[in-house]
Scaffold this active site. Structure first.
Site, PDB file in Angstrom:
ATOM      1  N   TYR A   1      29.922  40.682  36.804  1.00  0.00           N
ATOM      2  CA  TYR A   1      28.149  40.407  36.988  1.00  0.00           C
ATOM      3  C   TYR A   1      27.438  40.131  35.721  1.00  0.00           C
ATOM      4  O   TYR A   1      26.342  40.772  35.770  1.00  0.00           O
ATOM      5  CB  TYR A   1      28.015  41.816  38.075  1.00  0.00           C
ATOM      6  CG  TYR A   1      28.171  41.229  39.663  1.00  0.00           C
ATOM      7  CD1 TYR A   1      28.310  40.258  40.169  1.00  0.00           C
ATOM      8  CD2 TYR A   1      28.583  42.423  40.424  1.00  0.00           C
ATOM      9  CE1 TYR A   1      29.781  39.634  41.318  1.00  0.00           C
ATOM     10  CE2 TYR A   1      28.847  41.868  42.146  1.00  0.00           C
ATOM     11  CZ  TYR A   1      29.045  40.813  41.769  1.00  0.00           C
ATOM     12  OH  TYR A   1      29.992  40.224  43.078  1.00  0.00           O
TER      13      TYR A   1
ATOM     14  N   LYS B   1      42.796  46.241  38.715  1.00  0.00           N
ATOM     15  CA  LYS B   1      43.558  44.874  38.671  1.00  0.00           C
ATOM     16  C   LYS B   1      44.077  44.682  37.612  1.00  0.00           C
ATOM     17  O   LYS B   1      44.310  43.758  36.704  1.00  0.00           O
ATOM     18  CB  LYS B   1      43.014  43.358  39.342  1.00  0.00           C
ATOM     19  CG  LYS B   1      43.911  42.379  39.732  1.00  0.00           C
ATOM     20  CD  LYS B   1      44.446  42.586  40.744  1.00  0.00           C
ATOM     21  CE  LYS B   1      45.741  41.343  41.285  1.00  0.00           C
ATOM     22  NZ  LYS B   1      46.629  41.510  42.255  1.00  0.00           N
TER      23      LYS B   1
ATOM     24  N   ASP C   1      44.203  44.256  45.178  1.00  0.00           N
ATOM     25  CA  ASP C   1      44.074  43.649  46.385  1.00  0.00           C
ATOM     26  C   ASP C   1      44.650  44.051  47.902  1.00  0.00           C
ATOM     27  O   ASP C   1      44.661  44.660  48.706  1.00  0.00           O
ATOM     28  CB  ASP C   1      44.577  42.236  45.650  1.00  0.00           C
ATOM     29  CG  ASP C   1      45.883  42.668  44.929  1.00  0.00           C
ATOM     30  OD1 ASP C   1      45.882  44.228  44.423  1.00  0.00           O
ATOM     31  OD2 ASP C   1      47.103  42.114  44.754  1.00  0.00           O
TER      32      ASP C   1
ATOM     33  N   ASP D   1      31.919  45.835  45.628  1.00  0.00           N
ATOM     34  CA  ASP D   1      31.110  44.781  46.164  1.00  0.00           C
ATOM     35  C   ASP D   1      31.769  44.604  47.794  1.00  0.00           C
ATOM     36  O   ASP D   1      31.286  44.523  48.708  1.00  0.00           O
ATOM     37  CB  ASP D   1      30.730  43.519  45.322  1.00  0.00           C
ATOM     38  CG  ASP D   1      29.227  42.814  45.748  1.00  0.00           C
ATOM     39  OD1 ASP D   1      29.137  43.470  47.306  1.00  0.00           O
ATOM     40  OD2 ASP D   1      29.135  42.411  45.396  1.00  0.00           O
TER      41      ASP D   1
ATOM     42  N   ASP E   1      32.258  46.539  51.653  1.00  0.00           N
ATOM     43  CA  ASP E   1      31.716  45.145  53.053  1.00  0.00           C
ATOM     44  C   ASP E   1      32.746  45.742  53.608  1.00  0.00           C
ATOM     45  O   ASP E   1      32.662  45.817  54.020  1.00  0.00           O
ATOM     46  CB  ASP E   1      31.226  44.081  52.006  1.00  0.00           C
ATOM     47  CG  ASP E   1      29.711  44.174  51.468  1.00  0.00           C
ATOM     48  OD1 ASP E   1      28.718  45.001  51.228  1.00  0.00           O
ATOM     49  OD2 ASP E   1      29.166  42.374  51.773  1.00  0.00           O
TER      50      ASP E   1
END
Ligand code: NAI
Ligand code: MG
Length: 326
Positions: free
Chosen positions: A120, A167, A199, A223, A227
């Site tokens: 971002y 990651k 993941d 993010d 969620d």
């Protein structure tokens, strides 16, 4: 010290749930000064911008901001506001409340998401026709800051497990730096921690969310994973959040302006009231933060419930019940 709180209700149900949270804060009688600011779709029509300079200044100069929601202009309102308060940490608790339906009733996780970097960064370019690139920025300073915030948060709130999501096996330089820095912070403090590939963590969160307490994440992972966890506890009307900077912070529900129910007085104010509890916690009113959180939990357990939770209580009735239980 009396704090000045900027109150920016915004659009739709923001106009209904924000006053509910302010009523709860007023009931605590802490001498806060509430100053209201305008932002959102309705302001764009009048002022030509959804975030007038005076509202931006108000957020900048206040000790903390309560923000409801904006509609179509959300990105043009909330992204600048988060920057104005200098927020580097996005704190998103996902908790299943007793007595309510949840996919995973044992879930009680707080995501500590890096709020300024990673994918971002905004450094994105179409370098040729049909080819676009993005620069992923990670710095040691920002990684250290979010890790320190996360470990402090766990300690202050009595959470045992801290997990660092990353990651780094693929993004060796950027997530490598993030991971290495966060691990260093833990080692300096002599505290236990786990690391998880983001993941694999997504899968484990779905299967065994009870294994996790505080999860420190790079921006995009935070993010997405937060969620995902929101889905485990059900109900957008329940999820609060905080955007925390060094000297300033902004508190907002995760939900939007909910145009489908706006104006009916039936929105669930829990997310907004719990965001106000996070504001209290941030301003070191820990006892009051706990009182507000427990009052909301009691009403969620005993009723009355708003329509999203299968009840027929209005926003005002729910709020009155919370104030009753303070
Ligand atoms: P939304 O969160 O506004 O609504 C999604 C669904 O959840 C709707 O059915 C709504 O009625 C329900 N819902 C949300 N909060 C609730 C509450 N407190 N009580 C009861 N039910 C609730 O998301 P949606 O529909 O995707 O977006 C609507 C508008 O909100 C859009 O214009 C969007 O841009 C904006 N938005 C703003 C955000 C912000 O200001 N931070 C965040 C997300 C969306
Ligand atoms: Mg998101």
């Amino acid at each position: 010290m009396t704090a000045q709180i900027a109150v920016i209700p915004g659009d739709g149900i923001g106009q209904e749930v924000t006053p509910a949270a302010v009523d709860v804060l007023k009931e605590l009688d802490l001498g806060f000064e509430f100053v209201e600011g305008e932002a959102g779709d309705y302001v764009l029509e009048e002022a030509g911008t959804p975030l007038p300079e005076e509202t931006a200044d108000l957020a900048r100069e206040s000790d903390a901001t309560l923000f409801g929601a904006a509609g179509e202009t959300a990105a043009d309102v909330i992204l600048p506001l988060r920057e104005i308060v200098g927020s580097y940490a996005n704190v998103r608790p996902a908790k299943a409340y007793p007595g309510l339906e949840a996919v995973k009733p044992e879930t009680d996780i707080v995501f500590i998401r890096e709020n300024t970097q990673g994918v971002y960064s905004g450094i994105e370019e179409e370098i040729a026709d049909g080819v676009a690139t993005l620069t992923r920025v990670v710095t040691r300073d920002a990684s250290r800051k979010i890790a320190e915030y996360g470990f402090d948060y766990a300690e202050e709130h009595g959470y045992e497990n801290v997990t660092i999501a990353h990651k780094a096996n693929v993004m060796r330089k950027t997530d490598g730096l993030f991971l290495e820095t966060a691990e260093q912070v833990a080692q300096e403090r002599g505290v236990d921690y786990e690391t998880e590939l983001m993941d694999a963590l997504a899968m484990k969160l779905v299967m065994n969310p009870e294994d996790y307490d505080v999860i420190i994440c790079p921006n995009l992972a935070g993010d997405v994973l937060s969620d995902l966890a929101a889905g485990l506890v059900g109900g957008l009307g329940l999820l609060p959040s905080a955007n925390v900077g060094d000297d300033n912070a902004l508190f907002e529900p995760v939900h939007g302006s909910a145009p489908d129910i706006a104006g009916q007085g039936v929105a669930n104010p829990s997310a907004m009231i719990l965001s106000a509890a996070m504001l209290l916690d941030h301003l070191d009113y820990d006892g009051e933060a706990t009182r507000v959180t427990e009052a909301v939990e009691t009403v969620l357990a005993e009723g009355p419930h708003t329509a999203d939770l299968g009840g027929d209580a209005s926003t005002e009735e729910f709020t009155a019940a919370v104030i009753d239980h303070l």
